[in-house]
Design a protein around this motif. Structure first.
Motif, PDB file in Angstrom:
ATOM      1  N   ILE A   1       0.838  -1.203   0.000  1.00 18.19           N
ATOM      2  CA  ILE A   1       0.000   0.000   0.000  1.00 18.19           C
ATOM      3  C   ILE A   1       0.872   1.253   0.000  1.00 18.19           C
ATOM      4  O   ILE A   1       0.627   2.208  -0.754  1.00 18.19           O
ATOM      5  N   THR A   2       1.904   1.248   0.827  1.00 16.61           N
ATOM      6  CA  THR A   2       2.819   2.397   0.888  1.00 16.61           C
ATOM      7  C   THR A   2       3.514   2.615  -0.453  1.00 16.61           C
ATOM      8  O   THR A   2       3.650   3.755  -0.925  1.00 16.61           O
ATOM      9  N   GLU A   3       3.938   1.518  -1.071  1.00 12.75           N
ATOM     10  CA  GLU A   3       4.619   1.609  -2.368  1.00 12.75           C
ATOM     11  C   GLU A   3       3.700   2.209  -3.431  1.00 12.75           C
ATOM     12  O   GLU A   3       4.122   3.066  -4.226  1.00 12.75           O
ATOM     13  N   LEU A   4       2.439   1.784  -3.438  1.00 10.78           N
ATOM     14  CA  LEU A   4       1.500   2.316  -4.425  1.00 10.78           C
ATOM     15  C   LEU A   4       1.188   3.783  -4.145  1.00 10.78           C
ATOM     16  O   LEU A   4       1.058   4.591  -5.079  1.00 10.78           O
ATOM     17  N   TRP A   5       1.073   4.151  -2.878  1.00  7.13           N
ATOM     18  CA  TRP A   5       0.846   5.555  -2.543  1.00  7.13           C
ATOM     19  C   TRP A   5       1.968   6.435  -3.086  1.00  7.13           C
ATOM     20  O   TRP A   5       1.720   7.534  -3.610  1.00  7.13           O
ATOM     21  N   GLU A   6       3.196   5.968  -2.958  1.00 10.12           N
ATOM     22  CA  GLU A   6       4.335   6.742  -3.462  1.00 10.12           C
ATOM     23  C   GLU A   6       4.257   6.912  -4.973  1.00 10.12           C
ATOM     24  O   GLU A   6       4.520   8.003  -5.503  1.00 10.12           O
TER      25      GLU A   6
END
Length: 346
Positions: free
Chosen positions: A218-223
């Motif tokens: 999720i964090t990777e996609l947010w970035e």
């Protein structure tokens, strides 16, 4: 080391990857630390022993003792430490402790990677009967649960226990492992009815790791979304400032070049949207593997993420539409120029 150390002022000793060797009196206990009378903290980590079968740790002021992966010839540890408060034992096999009353013992952390002899494990636990806070690895419990007959009619030795924690150190075991038997639970807790009991299963560990992995995705996609959002907003801001997308003059005069330029922008946008959707699908797949309670924890952030994906992909599509509109305008200009070249000049 091949001698007894005389370090009377020493209070803390940490030995890592040291070989303790004795060529004499191999059948007796060897006390390398017997002349370190003021030692309060002793750690032996990844140490090897050669030439003797028993290690004597007789220290009147010792408060903290840690034995981690001590291998070799030593099979028995003779620990005489009336002030011992914290004991940590970690290793592949169960260590043997002669009978001693550790009256001051408060915390014991026992982790045996491959316990095989339930009787030895039971003997080790019985030496810790005064402990208040006990942590065991699940493999110890499974070993005892496979030999419940050893605990038949035996009372729990832990009369002072305030807390019992059990956790696994091996993530996978052949088959489905052995469940903690009622006999083992009773042996550990029956004499301390007020003790708190916490048990972490392998399923719990897997769920925690899977949850962490999903959160990382999720964090990777947010970035990625933040990067794309900034990129598309910059492009759209320039478009609005200039009134329309800016093709170079040479491209503007050539229909084929117009299409190539626009196709490249379309393909780039398509790749970005595909990457985003692929990552979102992976996250959804990861969430499906989680227990319901873990899913419920992450669901709000996942829903917010989906909404942001919708916003960003719409912006990418809008940029592509603006490029296509400008491309069509350029084509119309070219066609108009072609049509007017044959008209007679006035």
């Amino acid at each position: 080391a091949n001698s007894i150390w005389e370090l009377t002022a020493l209070t803390t000793l940490y030995l890592h990857s040291v070989t303790l060797r004795c060529d004499e009196n191999a059948d007796k206990y060897v006390g390398f630390f017997s002349k370190c009378a003021n030692l309060k903290n002793l750690t032996l980590k990844s140490c090897n022993t050669k030439g003797f079968k028993g290690l004597s740790i007789c220290l009147p002021l010792l408060s903290n003792l840690t034995l981690v992966d001590v291998d070799g010839s030593v099979k028995v540890f003779n620990i005489v430490a009336p002030q011992l408060k914290n004991l940590t034992i970690e290793g592949h096999y169960c260590l043997q402790l002669p009978a001693n009353d550790y009256f001051s013992l408060e915390k014991a952390y026992i982790s045996i990677f491959r316990p095989k002899d339930a009787h030895q494990v039971l003997c080790l636990l019985q030496q810790l009967h005064n402990v208040k806070f006990l942590t065991l690895n699940l493999e110890i419990v499974e070993c005892l649960s496979s030999s419940v007959e050893l605990m038949t009619n035996q009372p729990s030795p832990f009369a002072n226990l305030k807390s019992l924690n059990i956790y696994p150190i091996r993530e996978q075991v052949p088959g489905h492992g052995v469940k903690m038997s009622a006999e083992v639970k009773g042996y550990l807790l029956d004499s301390s009815s007020g003790a708190t009991f916490t048990m972490v299963t392998r399923e719990d560990i897997k769920a925690m790791k899977d949850t962490k992995f999903a959160q990382e995705l999720i964090t990777e996609l947010w970035e990625l979304l933040e990067q794309e959002k900034a990129r598309t907003e910059t492009i759209m801001a320039k478009m609005h400032e200039q009134g329309r997308p800016q093709f170079s003059e040479c491209i503007g005069r050539d229909i084929d070049m117009c299409w190539k330029y626009t196709s490249a922008r379309i393909n780039k946008g398509k790749e970005k949207v595909s990457d985003i959707c692929y990552m979102l699908q992976n996250i959804k797949g990861s969430l499906k593997e989680l227990p319901a309670s873990n899913q419920a924890t992450i669901q709000p952030s996942f829903s917010t993420l989906c909404a942001e994906v919708d916003t960003v992909t719409n912006k990418i599509t809008e940029c592509i539409k603006m490029d296509c509109d400008e491309n069509q305008r350029r084509i119309n200009v070219c066609l108009h120029e072609l049509a007017t070249t044959l008209l007679p000049s006035s």
